[in-house]
Design a protein around this motif. Structure first.
Motif, PDB file in Angstrom:
ATOM      1  N   GLN A  55       0.247  -0.877   0.062  1.00 25.09           N
ATOM      2  CA  GLN A  55       0.143   0.273   0.367  1.00 25.09           C
ATOM      3  C   GLN A  55       0.722   1.412   0.300  1.00 25.09           C
ATOM      4  O   GLN A  55       0.258   2.118  -0.500  1.00 25.09           O
ATOM      5  N   VAL A  56       1.792   1.287   0.798  1.00 21.63           N
ATOM      6  CA  VAL A  56       3.027   2.360   0.776  1.00 21.63           C
ATOM      7  C   VAL A  56       3.450   2.478  -0.572  1.00 21.63           C
ATOM      8  O   VAL A  56       4.553   3.585  -0.243  1.00 21.63           O
ATOM      9  N   GLY A  57       3.662   1.287  -1.134  1.00 21.87           N
ATOM     10  CA  GLY A  57       4.880   0.708  -2.140  1.00 21.87           C
ATOM     11  C   GLY A  57       6.688   1.248  -1.697  1.00 21.87           C
ATOM     12  O   GLY A  57       7.695   1.740  -2.190  1.00 21.87           O
ATOM     13  N   LEU A  58       6.707   0.746  -0.232  1.00 15.88           N
ATOM     14  CA  LEU A  58       7.573   0.012  -0.057  1.00 15.88           C
ATOM     15  C   LEU A  58       8.224  -1.354   0.041  1.00 15.88           C
ATOM     16  O   LEU A  58       7.585  -2.346  -0.225  1.00 15.88           O
ATOM     17  N   SER A  59       9.356  -1.496  -0.993  1.00 16.49           N
ATOM     18  CA  SER A  59       9.840  -2.986  -1.122  1.00 16.49           C
ATOM     19  C   SER A  59       9.972  -3.592   0.518  1.00 16.49           C
ATOM     20  O   SER A  59      10.510  -3.158   0.731  1.00 16.49           O
ATOM     21  N   HIS A  60       9.931  -4.969   0.286  1.00  6.04           N
ATOM     22  CA  HIS A  60       9.943  -5.529   1.812  1.00  6.04           C
ATOM     23  C   HIS A  60      10.025  -7.500   2.002  1.00  6.04           C
ATOM     24  O   HIS A  60       9.721  -7.757  -0.075  1.00  6.04           O
ATOM     25  N   HIS A  61      10.404  -7.902   2.574  1.00  8.08           N
ATOM     26  CA  HIS A  61      10.623  -9.337   2.437  1.00  8.08           C
ATOM     27  C   HIS A  61      11.292  -9.831   3.815  1.00  8.08           C
ATOM     28  O   HIS A  61      10.751  -8.710   4.635  1.00  8.08           O
TER      29      HIS A  61
ATOM     30  N   ASP B  38      12.465  -1.531   3.101  1.00  2.10           N
ATOM     31  CA  ASP B  38      13.400  -0.937   2.168  1.00  2.10           C
ATOM     32  C   ASP B  38      14.321  -1.131   2.882  1.00  2.10           C
ATOM     33  O   ASP B  38      15.611  -0.634   2.292  1.00  2.10           O
ATOM     34  N   GLY B  39      14.948  -2.385   2.616  1.00  2.00           N
ATOM     35  CA  GLY B  39      15.917  -3.080   3.250  1.00  2.00           C
ATOM     36  C   GLY B  39      16.011  -2.777   4.909  1.00  2.00           C
ATOM     37  O   GLY B  39      17.560  -3.595   4.940  1.00  2.00           O
ATOM     38  N   LYS B  40      15.282  -2.109   5.170  1.00  2.00           N
ATOM     39  CA  LYS B  40      15.765  -2.001   6.918  1.00  2.00           C
ATOM     40  C   LYS B  40      15.228  -3.757   7.698  1.00  2.00           C
ATOM     41  O   LYS B  40      13.931  -3.426   7.914  1.00  2.00           O
ATOM     42  N   PRO B  41      15.440  -3.843   9.250  1.00  2.00           N
ATOM     43  CA  PRO B  41      14.855  -4.495   9.942  1.00  2.00           C
ATOM     44  C   PRO B  41      13.750  -3.513  11.073  1.00  2.00           C
ATOM     45  O   PRO B  41      14.289  -3.017  11.453  1.00  2.00           O
ATOM     46  N   MET B  42      12.251  -3.846  10.520  1.00  2.00           N
ATOM     47  CA  MET B  42      11.198  -2.784  11.088  1.00  2.00           C
ATOM     48  C   MET B  42      10.397  -3.746  12.605  1.00  2.00           C
ATOM     49  O   MET B  42      10.543  -3.131  12.843  1.00  2.00           O
ATOM     50  N   ILE B  43      10.337  -5.254  11.826  1.00  2.27           N
ATOM     51  CA  ILE B  43       9.595  -6.263  13.250  1.00  2.27           C
ATOM     52  C   ILE B  43      10.763  -7.121  13.026  1.00  2.27           C
ATOM     53  O   ILE B  43      10.679  -7.937  12.381  1.00  2.27           O
ATOM     54  N   ILE B  44      10.045  -7.550  14.413  1.00  2.00           N
ATOM     55  CA  ILE B  44      10.409  -8.992  14.889  1.00  2.00           C
ATOM     56  C   ILE B  44       9.766 -10.048  15.460  1.00  2.00           C
ATOM     57  O   ILE B  44       8.560  -9.366  16.561  1.00  2.00           O
ATOM     58  N   GLU B  45       8.988 -11.564  14.934  1.00  2.00           N
ATOM     59  CA  GLU B  45       7.939 -11.703  14.686  1.00  2.00           C
ATOM     60  C   GLU B  45       8.754 -12.732  15.558  1.00  2.00           C
ATOM     61  O   GLU B  45       8.424 -13.399  14.358  1.00  2.00           O
ATOM     62  N   ARG B  46       7.273 -13.185  16.267  1.00  2.00           N
ATOM     63  CA  ARG B  46       6.891 -14.990  16.785  1.00  2.00           C
ATOM     64  C   ARG B  46       5.810 -15.166  16.345  1.00  2.00           C
ATOM     65  O   ARG B  46       5.440 -14.946  17.600  1.00  2.00           O
ATOM     66  N   ASN B  47       5.740 -16.063  15.932  1.00  2.00           N
ATOM     67  CA  ASN B  47       4.243 -17.268  15.274  1.00  2.00           C
ATOM     68  C   ASN B  47       4.388 -18.106  15.880  1.00  2.00           C
ATOM     69  O   ASN B  47       5.042 -18.795  16.200  1.00  2.00           O
ATOM     70  N   TYR B  48       3.122 -18.900  16.676  1.00  2.00           N
ATOM     71  CA  TYR B  48       2.297 -19.255  17.156  1.00  2.00           C
ATOM     72  C   TYR B  48       1.310 -20.609  17.263  1.00  2.00           C
ATOM     73  O   TYR B  48       0.183 -19.457  16.837  1.00  2.00           O
TER      74      TYR B  48
ATOM     75  N   CYS C  70       5.488  -9.378  18.629  1.00  2.00           N
ATOM     76  CA  CYS C  70       6.002  -8.553  17.525  1.00  2.00           C
ATOM     77  C   CYS C  70       6.562  -7.668  18.275  1.00  2.00           C
ATOM     78  O   CYS C  70       5.630  -7.020  18.400  1.00  2.00           O
ATOM     79  N   HIS C  71       8.153  -7.235  18.152  1.00  2.00           N
ATOM     80  CA  HIS C  71       8.064  -6.175  18.333  1.00  2.00           C
ATOM     81  C   HIS C  71       8.779  -4.998  16.874  1.00  2.00           C
ATOM     82  O   HIS C  71       9.529  -6.043  16.381  1.00  2.00           O
ATOM     83  N   TYR C  72       8.104  -3.698  17.395  1.00  2.00           N
ATOM     84  CA  TYR C  72       8.022  -2.738  16.052  1.00  2.00           C
ATOM     85  C   TYR C  72       9.533  -1.874  16.575  1.00  2.00           C
ATOM     86  O   TYR C  72       8.379  -1.432  17.081  1.00  2.00           O
ATOM     87  N   ARG C  73       9.480  -1.655  15.834  1.00  2.00           N
ATOM     88  CA  ARG C  73      10.791  -0.800  16.535  1.00  2.00           C
ATOM     89  C   ARG C  73      10.070   0.999  16.300  1.00  2.00           C
ATOM     90  O   ARG C  73       9.265   1.527  15.562  1.00  2.00           O
ATOM     91  N   GLY C  74      11.080   1.460  17.443  1.00  2.00           N
ATOM     92  CA  GLY C  74       9.859   2.641  17.960  1.00  2.00           C
ATOM     93  C   GLY C  74       9.997   3.941  17.552  1.00  2.00           C
ATOM     94  O   GLY C  74       9.363   5.376  17.092  1.00  2.00           O
ATOM     95  N   ASP C  75      11.390   3.696  16.783  1.00  2.00           N
ATOM     96  CA  ASP C  75      11.718   4.772  15.330  1.00  2.00           C
ATOM     97  C   ASP C  75      10.718   4.502  14.410  1.00  2.00           C
ATOM     98  O   ASP C  75      11.351   5.546  13.546  1.00  2.00           O
ATOM     99  N   SER C  76      10.561   4.215  14.242  1.00  2.00           N
ATOM    100  CA  SER C  76       9.751   3.495  12.970  1.00  2.00           C
ATOM    101  C   SER C  76       8.550   3.720  12.310  1.00  2.00           C
ATOM    102  O   SER C  76       7.767   3.942  11.282  1.00  2.00           O
ATOM    103  N   PHE C  77       8.133   3.659  13.409  1.00  2.00           N
ATOM    104  CA  PHE C  77       6.634   3.115  13.411  1.00  2.00           C
ATOM    105  C   PHE C  77       5.867   4.289  14.798  1.00  2.00           C
ATOM    106  O   PHE C  77       5.902   4.210  16.021  1.00  2.00           O
ATOM    107  N   LYS C  78       4.400   4.533  14.088  1.00  2.00           N
ATOM    108  CA  LYS C  78       3.596   4.528  15.727  1.00  2.00           C
ATOM    109  C   LYS C  78       2.081   4.394  14.572  1.00  2.00           C
ATOM    110  O   LYS C  78       2.122   4.087  13.689  1.00  2.00           O
ATOM    111  N   PHE C  79       1.537   3.944  15.965  1.00  2.00           N
ATOM    112  CA  PHE C  79       0.269   3.057  16.239  1.00  2.00           C
ATOM    113  C   PHE C  79      -0.572   4.048  15.872  1.00  2.00           C
ATOM    114  O   PHE C  79      -0.774   4.952  17.139  1.00  2.00           O
TER     115      PHE C  79
END
Length: 251
Positions: free
Chosen positions: A98-104, A141-151, A229-238
């Motif tokens: 939606q925001v047009g950023l590359s991701h993986h 955009d090539g930067k680690p943004m979220i650490i996600e643990r799925n159960y 999930c740990h979202y980077r506080g310097d990159s996300f706002k809720f």
């Protein structure tokens, strides 16, 4: 976001936030040289080693660049800032499109573990039940943004570990098990990155994070999976949806 109760943050955090603030506010522009290590050490009554520790994260974030024999210069003030709307939960891959950023995403671990009491409660599991853990780092955009643990319940989804985990786990529920996530429960809190998260985010300081507990449910509100999930506080706002102010006489 600062999480230091009744005390000032460490000197290197103060220096990091001051330099970063100067860049974000435009008082230090792209191409400008930031104050020298001796000047910053004098300003904050600290050592040059502390200053270096403060500047290192800014180098990793791509905001400044050290140039041999010249100093440290601002090269970017563009930190990815994303808004997560809790009233409209959406998968990370869809949000990035939606925001047009590359991701993986990169899978860090995929294994079977015993469910602790929290997972037992969230997934309606009995004591002694096992779960599949799929731990991932999500990049934008090539930067680690979220650490996600799925159960996932091991009893119900044991075949998942044999599947192609380059596909997001929640998508596997639909594609491989024919199960649609219809509802989501969310709990939000503020935390600092621990040693494991700091390493995966590529920082050496306790990065403030937004911690999201996401419980995926079917149409009957029965839990299918849990994502912590740990979202980077310097990159996300809720974003919290607007609501009517509760009057005192209704409390």
């Amino acid at each position: 976001m600062r999480i230091y109760e009744n005390q000032r943050p460490p000197k290197y955090i103060q220096i990091y936030e001051w330099v970063r603030g100067m860049i974000r506010e435009g008082r230090l522009k792209v191409g400008d040289r930031i104050p020298t290590e001796p000047d910053l050490a004098k300003q904050f009554d600290s050592s040059r080693m502390t200053v270096r520790k403060a500047i290192d994260p800014l180098v990793l974030e791509g905001m400044v660049e050290r140039r041999q024999g010249q100093g440290t210069f601002v090269v970017s003030n563009d930190i990815v800032k994303l808004t997560y709307d809790v009233s409209k939960p959406i998968r990370f891959s869809h949000e990035m499109k939606q925001v047009g950023l590359s991701h993986h995403h990169e899978v860090i671990a995929a294994k079977v573990i015993n469910a602790d009491k929290r997972l037992q409660q969230y997934l309606n599991l009995s004591e002694g039940a096992r779960v599949i853990l799929i731990k991932m780092v999500l990049y934008a955009d090539g930067k680690p943004m979220i650490i996600e643990r799925n159960y996932f319940s091991h009893e119900d989804y044991h075949e998942m570990l044999k599947m192609n985990l380059s596909v997001p786990p929640l998508q596997l529920l639909t594609d491989e098990f024919g199960i649609e996530v219809k509802k989501v429960k969310q709990y939000i809190s503020a935390v600092c990155a621990g040693k494991s998260e700091m390493k995966l985010f590529g920082v050496d300081y306790p990065l403030p994070c937004i911690f999201l507990e996401w419980i995926s449910c079917d149409e009957k509100s029965l839990p299918l999976s849990v994502s912590l999930c740990h979202y980077r506080g310097d990159s996300f706002k809720f974003k919290i949806p607007a609501s009517e102010l509760v009057k005192p006489d209704t409390i």
